[in-house]
Design a protein around this motif. Sequence first.
Motif, PDB file in Angstrom:
ATOM      1  N   LEU A  32       0.831  -1.194   0.000  1.00  0.00           N
ATOM      2  CA  LEU A  32       0.000   0.000   0.000  1.00  0.00           C
ATOM      3  C   LEU A  32       0.872   1.252   0.000  1.00  0.00           C
ATOM      4  O   LEU A  32       0.566   2.234  -0.683  1.00  0.00           O
ATOM      5  N   GLN A  33       1.967   1.224   0.721  1.00  0.00           N
ATOM      6  CA  GLN A  33       2.879   2.365   0.700  1.00  0.00           C
ATOM      7  C   GLN A  33       3.477   2.543  -0.697  1.00  0.00           C
ATOM      8  O   GLN A  33       3.688   3.667  -1.154  1.00  0.00           O
ATOM      9  N   ASN A  41       3.882  10.495  -6.412  1.00  0.00           N
ATOM     10  CA  ASN A  41       4.972  11.012  -7.250  1.00  0.00           C
ATOM     11  C   ASN A  41       4.633  11.031  -8.728  1.00  0.00           C
ATOM     12  O   ASN A  41       5.445  11.478  -9.537  1.00  0.00           O
ATOM     13  N   ASP A  42       3.446  10.524  -9.080  1.00  0.00           N
ATOM     14  CA  ASP A  42       2.976  10.535 -10.464  1.00  0.00           C
ATOM     15  C   ASP A  42       4.001   9.920 -11.416  1.00  0.00           C
ATOM     16  O   ASP A  42       4.411  10.528 -12.398  1.00  0.00           O
ATOM     17  N   ILE A  43       4.430   8.712 -11.080  1.00  0.00           N
ATOM     18  CA  ILE A  43       5.386   8.005 -11.928  1.00  0.00           C
ATOM     19  C   ILE A  43       4.716   6.752 -12.483  1.00  0.00           C
ATOM     20  O   ILE A  43       3.684   6.302 -11.982  1.00  0.00           O
ATOM     21  N   LEU A  47       8.469   2.246 -13.114  1.00  0.00           N
ATOM     22  CA  LEU A  47       9.606   3.040 -12.653  1.00  0.00           C
ATOM     23  C   LEU A  47       9.754   3.071 -11.132  1.00  0.00           C
ATOM     24  O   LEU A  47      10.652   3.742 -10.615  1.00  0.00           O
ATOM     25  N   MET A  48       8.917   2.340 -10.423  1.00  0.00           N
ATOM     26  CA  MET A  48       9.038   2.336  -8.973  1.00  0.00           C
ATOM     27  C   MET A  48      10.321   1.608  -8.569  1.00  0.00           C
ATOM     28  O   MET A  48      10.544   0.470  -8.973  1.00  0.00           O
ATOM     29  N   PRO A  49      11.191   2.277  -7.805  1.00  0.00           N
ATOM     30  CA  PRO A  49      12.461   1.648  -7.418  1.00  0.00           C
ATOM     31  C   PRO A  49      12.259   0.455  -6.485  1.00  0.00           C
ATOM     32  O   PRO A  49      11.579   0.553  -5.466  1.00  0.00           O
TER      33      PRO A  49
END
Length: 139
Positions: A32-33, A41-43, A47-49
Amino acid sequence: MDDDLWALIEPLLPPWPERSPGPWPVPDRMCLQGILYVLHNDIAWQLMPLELGFGSGQTCWRRLERRQRAGVFDRLHRILLAESNAAGEFDWSRAYVDGSHIRAKSGPPHLRHNRSPVSQSAGMASFSRGTPSLPMPAP
């Protein structure tokens, strides 16, 4: 996410299906986080690290879709509104109703009934020659 918010969300989550072979799933709170991270962050999900420990973007997206289908966010929204209202955090004197998202009906109810598709299309205004032809009233 603080513990109080998580205490509201956790009971709303759908139960996990039977355990399938493969890696253990990312814990619900971490996922959820990750969802909140991507949305804030509107990515793109891709692209989430991974270093953040939220799981992959694909995992978070699937979890978001599953929770949305289960109605988790609608129920959470109602709970948060009720709690905020009970705490006196709303100034209802400044509230208004917005119906802009409601689909408009096509004409008064008495004109919508007992009309054939031909009379409906013939009754529409035509602007092809520069002067509009007005709809004929229903008999």
